[in-house]
Design a protein around this motif. Sequence first.
Motif, PDB file in Angstrom:
ATOM      1  N   LEU A 220       0.828  -1.205   0.000  1.00 57.10           N
ATOM      2  CA  LEU A 220       0.000   0.000   0.000  1.00 57.10           C
ATOM      3  C   LEU A 220       0.862   1.255   0.000  1.00 57.10           C
ATOM      4  O   LEU A 220       0.600   2.214  -0.746  1.00 57.10           O
TER       5      LEU A 220
ATOM      6  N   THR B  20       2.497   1.465  -3.613  1.00 56.95           N
ATOM      7  CA  THR B  20       1.662   1.626  -4.811  1.00 56.95           C
ATOM      8  C   THR B  20       0.441   2.515  -4.604  1.00 56.95           C
ATOM      9  O   THR B  20      -0.203   2.921  -5.572  1.00 56.95           O
ATOM     10  N   GLY B  21       0.092   2.780  -3.354  1.00 56.89           N
ATOM     11  CA  GLY B  21      -1.096   3.580  -3.088  1.00 56.89           C
ATOM     12  C   GLY B  21      -2.379   2.772  -3.013  1.00 56.89           C
ATOM     13  O   GLY B  21      -3.462   3.345  -2.837  1.00 56.89           O
ATOM     14  N   ALA B  22      -2.317   1.468  -3.165  1.00 60.59           N
ATOM     15  CA  ALA B  22      -3.510   0.619  -3.090  1.00 60.59           C
ATOM     16  C   ALA B  22      -3.119  -0.739  -2.521  1.00 60.59           C
ATOM     17  O   ALA B  22      -1.971  -1.179  -2.636  1.00 60.59           O
ATOM     18  N   ARG B  23      -4.087  -1.398  -1.915  1.00 64.84           N
ATOM     19  CA  ARG B  23      -3.834  -2.740  -1.389  1.00 64.84           C
ATOM     20  C   ARG B  23      -4.002  -3.769  -2.501  1.00 64.84           C
ATOM     21  O   ARG B  23      -4.705  -3.526  -3.481  1.00 64.84           O
TER      22      ARG B  23
ATOM     23  N   LYS C  23      -5.735  -6.739  -4.352  1.00 65.12           N
ATOM     24  CA  LYS C  23      -7.181  -6.965  -4.423  1.00 65.12           C
ATOM     25  C   LYS C  23      -7.508  -8.343  -4.986  1.00 65.12           C
ATOM     26  O   LYS C  23      -6.735  -8.920  -5.750  1.00 65.12           O
TER      27      LYS C  23
ATOM     28  N   GLU D 290      -7.679  -6.847  -0.229  1.00 64.78           N
ATOM     29  CA  GLU D 290      -8.971  -6.159  -0.248  1.00 64.78           C
ATOM     30  C   GLU D 290      -9.937  -6.868  -1.196  1.00 64.78           C
ATOM     31  O   GLU D 290      -9.655  -7.024  -2.383  1.00 64.78           O
TER      32      GLU D 290
ATOM     33  N   THR E   5      -7.818  -6.382 -10.925  1.00 62.19           N
ATOM     34  CA  THR E   5      -7.059  -7.510 -10.405  1.00 62.19           C
ATOM     35  C   THR E   5      -7.212  -8.701 -11.325  1.00 62.19           C
ATOM     36  O   THR E   5      -8.135  -8.750 -12.159  1.00 62.19           O
TER      37      THR E   5
END
Length: 603
Positions: free
Chosen positions: A487, A490-493, A495, A524, A536
């Motif tokens: 996170l 990359t700014g995101a979890r 998925k 996520e 994803t």
Amino acid sequence: MTVLPDDGLSLAAEFPDATHEQWQHLVAGVLRKSGKEVSAAEAEEALSTALEDGLRARPLYTAHDDTSASGLPGFAPFVRGGRPEGNTLGGWDVRQPHSRSDSAAVLADLENGVTSLWLTVGGEAGIPVDALPATLEGVYLDLAPVVLDAGAEVEAAARSLFEIYAARGVAADAVRGNLGADPLGHEARTGASFGFAPVAALAKRCAEEYPGLRALTVDALPYHEAGGSAAQELACSLATGVAYLRELTAAGLSVEQALGQLEFRYAASADQFLTIAKFRAARRLWARVAEVCGAPEAGAQVQHAVTSPVMMTRRDPWVNMLRTTIATLAAGVGGADAVTVLPFDHALGLPDAFARRIARNTSTILVEESHLARVIDPAGGSWYVERLTDELAHAAWEFFQEIERGGGQAAALGSRLVQDRIAATWAARSARIAERREPVTGVSEFPFLAEQPVVREPLPAQPSGGLPRVRRDEAFEELRARSDAFLARTGARPKVFLAALGPAAAHSARLTFAANLFQAGGVEPVTEGSFEDSGTTEVCVCSSDKLYAEQADETVAALRAAGASHVALAGRPGPYADVDSYVYAGCDAVAVLSATLDRMGVS
């Protein structure tokens, strides 16, 4: 037959008594309806729960499970309490730990419900010995007992404490507490040993000059924190206590004096019934040791309970308040003389003032508002608790005898008997945790990915080199840490798309299960929109077995065509084409989640 007077409150008086055999027969009938063919005799076993140490919790206990070994409170074998009055005279001793020289924090605790101090002294993680006077500045030492935990520096720490007592004019007969000498506990924790001669000298001085001060602590926490079972914790404490009795009597103390120099420290966990049984069994076992030594009346074990560090979690740490409350209740019901409630942020670092306040108020509420200490041995007479106490005592005694046959606790540590046995226990428990058969709320069950981390000042380096320190959350914590790093990068979890088949009634249960499982690893779940829009290539199909039979193959083929690189199915393995893996109750969640993160490049 005894005829009871009719008080107008008869319960089922017009019905004949049911027998145990009738109950078993009815249970077997219910199990057969659910598809499990068992005989009446096997029905009870089918509903039993396996515990550690070969014990089992049965679904029904009756008067036939009662034991005759409990005795009376304050009398051998002390199962029902080491004192006739139990904790009814003001409750248990509320003992707060401190590892920094902070007299303001110490005084704040004592002014707000704490009744004794547990000071870690020496080493990198403790209060410097020369800082003890400043740490205890303003403390009324004739009112507040001090318990030291100084490891190899116990002689210097004890000398400093004696000097403080003398400088402040504290009468010798008013001194209370424990110098905390524990050579074998130190060896278990660090792998290093120190001589017993200084410890024996301290014990002699306490016995001759300070009647309310003990010199030795038998600390079973190193064995608990390494993953040991309740019986292993008890057995190691017994073997340690017996080793100390041998050394003290060889140094010239009488058996009664030697017994009077020992205090025992055990972990209290959120498994409330096992904790209650553990403290009761510990007193029974130690009473047996005292009886064999020829001093049965001196065998009342003094017990210090500490809420389990193993059960404390770093994720959703607020839940630790609930865990420590249950553990404290269990320790109090079990008859512990002193209780230390670890702050809810203990696993994260040094506690703040709020965490210390909640910790000390946990005991206050249970004693003052819940009136828990008004009853002596509240669990006494419970067929389940009495039976569990008896079975646990026998399991611990068996391992204790094995340790003694091997030469005692020091030899058992040297031969790695203790280490290997505890490691095997922890490996089996780790498997149960990984399979979520032992759930960890907020970690392996019902995780909250959007939770903001609780940040604390790191703890100083803890003593190491001996037995390891484990936590129930460690495997899932490693997965969550990988997700956090992803996170941040990359700014995101990472998925996973949950593909629901059919109406909500068909897919809701498994969709919820899958979402919960993936979040436990920091993955996520995406449940809205289409797979193509999810961002994803990981998919988990969720529905009923009936719809799987009708639509699974077609659905998986469509997902493959849309770019899915890995397709899992929520349910037991079945004859479905091109399904890569399955997630279901009892699967190895840690292995599934680790493999998922590996495929996603989450390092």
